[in-house]
Motif scaffolding. Sequence first.
Motif, mmCIF file in Angstrom:
data_model
loop_
_atom_site.group_PDB
_atom_site.id
_atom_site.type_symbol
_atom_site.label_atom_id
_atom_site.label_comp_id
_atom_site.label_asym_id
_atom_site.label_seq_id
_atom_site.Cartn_x
_atom_site.Cartn_y
_atom_site.Cartn_z
ATOM 1 N N PRO A 193 16.223 3.851 7.136
ATOM 2 C CA PRO A 193 15.398 3.328 6.033
ATOM 3 C C PRO A 193 15.666 4.047 4.721
ATOM 4 N N ILE A 194 15.535 3.318 3.642
ATOM 5 C CA ILE A 194 15.684 3.918 2.328
ATOM 6 C C ILE A 194 14.492 4.824 2.051
ATOM 7 N N SER A 195 14.754 5.976 1.439
ATOM 8 C CA SER A 195 13.705 6.929 1.074
ATOM 9 C C SER A 195 14.081 7.573 -0.251
ATOM 10 N N GLY A 228 17.139 -0.990 0.812
ATOM 11 C CA GLY A 228 16.004 -1.332 1.655
ATOM 12 C C GLY A 228 14.918 -1.962 0.818
ATOM 13 N N TRP A 229 13.866 -2.446 1.497
ATOM 14 C CA TRP A 229 12.793 -3.160 0.809
ATOM 15 C C TRP A 229 11.764 -2.183 0.249
ATOM 16 N N VAL A 230 11.381 -2.437 -1.022
ATOM 17 C CA VAL A 230 10.478 -1.555 -1.745
ATOM 18 C C VAL A 230 9.383 -2.411 -2.387
ATOM 19 N N PRO A 231 8.104 -2.000 -2.283
ATOM 20 C CA PRO A 231 7.020 -2.779 -2.905
ATOM 21 C C PRO A 231 7.086 -2.686 -4.431
ATOM 22 N N SER A 232 6.797 -3.799 -5.073
ATOM 23 C CA SER A 232 6.901 -3.844 -6.535
ATOM 24 C C SER A 232 5.952 -2.862 -7.209
ATOM 25 N N GLN A 233 4.849 -2.523 -6.524
ATOM 26 C CA GLN A 233 3.846 -1.649 -7.135
ATOM 27 C C GLN A 233 4.368 -0.257 -7.451
ATOM 28 N N ILE A 234 5.454 0.160 -6.831
ATOM 29 C CA ILE A 234 5.947 1.511 -7.097
ATOM 30 C C ILE A 234 7.266 1.490 -7.869
ATOM 31 N N ILE A 235 7.635 0.330 -8.449
ATOM 32 C CA ILE A 235 8.866 0.218 -9.232
ATOM 33 C C ILE A 235 8.524 0.039 -10.710
ATOM 34 N N ASP A 236 8.979 0.929 -11.528
ATOM 35 C CA ASP A 236 8.846 0.794 -12.974
ATOM 36 C C ASP A 236 10.151 0.192 -13.495
ATOM 37 N N ARG A 237 10.127 -1.136 -13.763
ATOM 38 C CA ARG A 237 11.353 -1.846 -14.142
ATOM 39 C C ARG A 237 11.504 -1.862 -15.661
ATOM 40 N N LYS A 238 12.740 -1.759 -16.115
ATOM 41 C CA LYS A 238 13.024 -1.817 -17.544
ATOM 42 C C LYS A 238 12.885 -3.252 -18.037
ATOM 43 N N GLU A 239 12.169 -3.445 -19.129
ATOM 44 C CA GLU A 239 11.947 -4.791 -19.653
ATOM 45 C C GLU A 239 13.257 -5.457 -20.083
ATOM 46 N N ASP A 240 14.159 -4.667 -20.668
ATOM 47 C CA ASP A 240 15.397 -5.250 -21.154
ATOM 48 C C ASP A 240 16.484 -5.315 -20.080
ATOM 49 N N SER A 241 16.202 -4.730 -18.908
ATOM 50 C CA SER A 241 17.182 -4.746 -17.817
ATOM 51 C C SER A 241 16.436 -4.695 -16.486
ATOM 52 N N ALA A 253 10.838 3.584 3.451
ATOM 53 C CA ALA A 253 10.701 2.280 4.107
ATOM 54 C C ALA A 253 10.629 2.430 5.630
ATOM 55 N N GLN A 254 10.381 3.639 6.099
ATOM 56 C CA GLN A 254 10.300 3.898 7.536
ATOM 57 C C GLN A 254 9.265 2.989 8.194
ATOM 58 N N GLU A 255 9.683 2.263 9.218
ATOM 59 C CA GLU A 255 8.759 1.418 9.966
ATOM 60 C C GLU A 255 8.319 2.139 11.231
ATOM 61 N N LEU A 256 7.156 1.749 11.732
ATOM 62 C CA LEU A 256 6.585 2.370 12.921
ATOM 63 C C LEU A 256 6.727 1.419 14.102
ATOM 64 N N ASN A 257 7.398 1.867 15.144
ATOM 65 C CA ASN A 257 7.513 1.069 16.360
ATOM 66 C C ASN A 257 6.221 1.185 17.157
ATOM 67 N N VAL A 258 5.592 0.054 17.455
ATOM 68 C CA VAL A 258 4.308 0.068 18.153
ATOM 69 C C VAL A 258 4.303 -0.963 19.276
ATOM 70 N N LYS A 259 3.457 -0.688 20.268
ATOM 71 C CA LYS A 259 3.285 -1.580 21.407
ATOM 72 C C LYS A 259 1.882 -2.172 21.396
ATOM 73 N N ILE A 260 1.718 -3.304 22.054
ATOM 74 C CA ILE A 260 0.411 -3.958 22.135
ATOM 75 C C ILE A 260 -0.596 -3.007 22.791
ATOM 76 N N GLY A 261 -1.773 -2.897 22.188
ATOM 77 C CA GLY A 261 -2.820 -2.035 22.699
ATOM 78 C C GLY A 261 -2.843 -0.659 22.079
ATOM 79 N N GLU A 262 -1.779 -0.282 21.381
ATOM 80 C CA GLU A 262 -1.725 1.029 20.738
ATOM 81 C C GLU A 262 -2.735 1.091 19.597
ATOM 82 N N ILE A 263 -3.294 2.279 19.345
ATOM 83 C CA ILE A 263 -4.285 2.467 18.295
ATOM 84 C C ILE A 263 -3.640 3.196 17.118
#
Length: 296
Positions: A193-195, A228-241, A253-263
Motif C-alpha cells: 500500500p502507498i504510505s 494507491g487510492w487516497v481520499p480527497s480530504q487529505i489532498i491539497d491540490r494546486k488550482e492551476d495544476s 492505504a493499508q487495508e485490514l484483512n478481516v473475517k466474518i464475526g470479527e470485532i
Amino acid sequence: MTSANTSSAPSRAMLHFICGKIGSGKSTLATRLAAAPHTILLNEDQWLSSLYPDSIKTITDYARCSGLLRTAITPHIQQLLAAGISVVLDFPANTLASRAWMKSLCNSTSAPHILHFLDLPDDICKARLHQRNISGTHPYQTSEAEFDAISSYFVAPTEAEGFSVQRYNADNAPDFPHVHRVVAIHHSEFPDPISFTKGTPLTVGAKYAGPEGWDNWFFCTLPTHSGGWVPSQIIDRKEDSPSEGRALEDYTAQELNVKIGEIVTVIKELNGWMWCKSMHSQQSGWVPAASLAAIM
C-alpha cells in the motif's frame, strides 16, 4: 435492574465488562452500550440496593453481598448469551478477583467480549462523584474518603489476564468508540500500500469510478511508489495544476484483512471505507463500510 433493547437480533452475542474507578463514567457508558439492538444491561448497584436494602455499610458488606449476587446471576448471564442476547455488565471490574469471575464467564461461553477500561485520573473522578452526590440520582452516596479507600484496591487490567481491552482516557471519556462486527469478509488486493507523511508531494491521477459508490478517492503516485487510492480530504491540490498535490496529513492505504464475526473498533470513516483496529489481532487498516455492522 435489567433493561433491554431487542428490536433486532445480532448475528452473535457480545459480552461487555467495564473497569474504572467510582465517577469514571461506567454507568453512563454501560447505558450507551445497552442501547444496541438485542442487548441486556445488568446493573450491580440496582440489584444490590433492591436485594440488600440498608445492609451495605462497609466494604466488607459490599464484598459479601456482591459475591452472593455474582454466584446467583452467573447462570442467567450464560443463558442470555446462549440465546443470542448481548450482555452489558455494569459490575466493577476493578480487581483481579472481580475480573477472575468475568474471565470465567468468557471461558464458559463462546461469546466474544470487550473489557472497557475507563482510565481517568482521580481528580476527574472525584469531581464527577461530587456532582453525582449533589444530583441524588445514584442509589449510593460516596464520600471522597470512601473513594480513596475503595480505590486503594483498584488494579488496572494487564495483557496477561487475556481480555480484549478497549481503553478510554480523559480526552475521549465522554464518548465511546464505534464497535462493529464484520459481516462480510475482506481481503486486501494490494500487498504494497502507498504510505506517506504530511507535506509529501503527490501526483494526482484518476478519480475512482467503480460500482460500489466509493466517491472522492483518487489514484495518487509518488516518485518512490507506483501508487494507491487516497481520499480527497487529505489532498491539497494546486488550482492551476490539479494533477499536483500535497498531503495534508500522514496517510497509509493499508487495508485490514478481516473475517466474518470479527470485532473491530472504527476510528475514522471516509468515503465508504472505515479505518479500523481489530480487537483480535490488534492490527489496523481500512475496511469497506459495507463489510461492517455497528453493534454499539
